[in-house]
Design a protein around this motif. Structure first.
Motif, mmCIF file in Angstrom:
data_model
loop_
_atom_site.group_PDB
_atom_site.id
_atom_site.type_symbol
_atom_site.label_atom_id
_atom_site.label_comp_id
_atom_site.label_asym_id
_atom_site.label_seq_id
_atom_site.Cartn_x
_atom_site.Cartn_y
_atom_site.Cartn_z
ATOM 1 N N UNK A 36 0.870 -1.165 0.000
ATOM 2 C CA UNK A 36 0.000 0.000 0.000
ATOM 3 C C UNK A 36 0.912 1.221 0.000
ATOM 4 N N UNK A 37 0.389 2.347 -0.464
ATOM 5 C CA UNK A 37 1.157 3.583 -0.535
ATOM 6 C C UNK A 37 0.315 4.696 0.080
ATOM 7 N N UNK A 38 0.920 5.423 0.993
ATOM 8 C CA UNK A 38 0.233 6.545 1.614
ATOM 9 C C UNK A 38 0.272 7.729 0.639
ATOM 10 N N UNK A 39 -0.899 8.179 0.154
ATOM 11 C CA UNK A 39 -0.921 9.285 -0.817
ATOM 12 C C UNK A 39 -0.789 10.660 -0.183
ATOM 13 N N UNK A 40 -0.768 10.714 1.137
ATOM 14 C CA UNK A 40 -0.685 11.994 1.869
ATOM 15 C C UNK A 40 -1.868 12.908 1.552
ATOM 16 N N UNK A 41 -2.978 12.290 1.195
ATOM 17 C CA UNK A 41 -4.239 13.003 1.016
ATOM 18 C C UNK A 41 -5.353 11.983 1.152
ATOM 19 N N UNK A 42 -6.553 12.443 1.396
ATOM 20 C CA UNK A 42 -7.672 11.523 1.563
ATOM 21 C C UNK A 42 -8.006 10.810 0.256
ATOM 22 N N UNK A 43 -8.397 9.559 0.398
ATOM 23 C CA UNK A 43 -8.847 8.777 -0.756
ATOM 24 C C UNK A 43 -10.323 9.113 -0.975
ATOM 25 N N UNK A 44 -10.693 9.572 -2.160
ATOM 26 C CA UNK A 44 -12.105 9.875 -2.421
ATOM 27 C C UNK A 44 -12.977 8.623 -2.263
ATOM 28 N N UNK A 45 -14.191 8.829 -1.806
ATOM 29 C CA UNK A 45 -15.124 7.714 -1.601
ATOM 30 C C UNK A 45 -15.323 6.921 -2.889
ATOM 31 N N UNK A 46 -15.341 7.608 -4.039
ATOM 32 C CA UNK A 46 -15.541 6.915 -5.319
ATOM 33 C C UNK A 46 -14.403 5.917 -5.583
ATOM 34 N N UNK A 47 -13.183 6.305 -5.261
ATOM 35 C CA UNK A 47 -12.041 5.417 -5.465
ATOM 36 C C UNK A 47 -12.118 4.229 -4.515
ATOM 37 N N UNK A 48 -12.455 4.476 -3.264
ATOM 38 C CA UNK A 48 -12.586 3.385 -2.295
ATOM 39 C C UNK A 48 -13.687 2.411 -2.696
ATOM 40 N N UNK A 49 -14.745 2.931 -3.304
ATOM 41 C CA UNK A 49 -15.829 2.070 -3.772
ATOM 42 C C UNK A 49 -15.329 1.119 -4.854
ATOM 43 N N UNK A 50 -14.467 1.607 -5.726
ATOM 44 C CA UNK A 50 -13.945 0.783 -6.817
ATOM 45 C C UNK A 50 -12.908 -0.216 -6.324
ATOM 46 N N UNK A 51 -11.906 0.240 -5.552
ATOM 47 C CA UNK A 51 -10.791 -0.642 -5.214
ATOM 48 C C UNK A 51 -10.808 -1.172 -3.782
ATOM 49 N N UNK A 52 -11.729 -0.694 -2.968
ATOM 50 C CA UNK A 52 -11.844 -1.201 -1.608
ATOM 51 C C UNK A 52 -10.745 -0.740 -0.670
#
Length: 178
Positions: A36-52
């Motif tokens: 996993x890689x810390x993006x140093x920003x929040x993951x958008x809900x849409x992205x989390x919906x796609x990749x979990x």
């Protein structure tokens, strides 16, 4: 085989949140790099919906600059294979990976699949076809390749490796019997 999961679709704006590279030898996986890689920003809900992948999952993960040299060392001089490879290459490049600096082959199973498996297009909507599209899950189902979790970099990279094997076998068969 390589795959990334990201916070969105634009490499100049979005970030990698998971990267996986799997080394295949003689058609079988023999070694894996995945983090996993810390993006140093929040993951958008849409992205989390796609990749979990959630913010909690990457909170203590290394940043991309912290893992890039290990990833480059893992890839070494090997050829790079991926599904819709240009997407991953753009993200890796924008993130600071020098993957393009070495002379190697870049093989895209998305492009290769179009030579092997027929899907409808705007030019031949009425023609017979084998699959609805050339997306990875569709092709995996068509070839009967199991996958653990779709849209996770490690399982997608592994599945892409097996898809690559199938496509190479089919292309060799076509050359021999056409």
């Amino acid at each position: 085989m390589i795959d990334t999961e990201t916070t969105g679709l634009a490499p100049y704006r979005d970030r990698i949140i998971q990267v996986s590279a799997i080394r295949f030898r003689d058609g079988e996986p023999v070694e894996k790099f995945c983090t996993y890689v810390n993006p140093k920003k929040d993951i958008p809900a849409e992205a989390s919906t796609v990749n979990g992948i959630t913010n909690d999952m990457v909170a203590s993960a290394p940043t991309f600059p912290e893992i890039v040299s290990d990833l480059e060392a893992f890839i070494g001089d090997d050829n790079v294979v991926g599904h819709n490879l240009i997407f991953d290459i753009k993200f890796l490049y924008y993130s600071g990976c020098n993957i393009l600096e070495r002379k190697r082959k870049y093989l895209d199973t998305y492009k290769q699949s179009k030579r092997v498996v027929k899907a409808p297009s705007r030019y031949n909507e009425d023609a017979d076809y084998d699959v609805e599209n050339h997306k990875l899950p569709t092709l995996l189902e068509y070839f009967g390749i199991p996958t653990e979790i779709s849209h996770q970099a490690d399982s997608d990279a592994l599945a892409t490796g097996y898809l690559f094997n199938e496509l190479v076998e089919q292309l060799q068969f076509d050359r021999e019997y056409v």
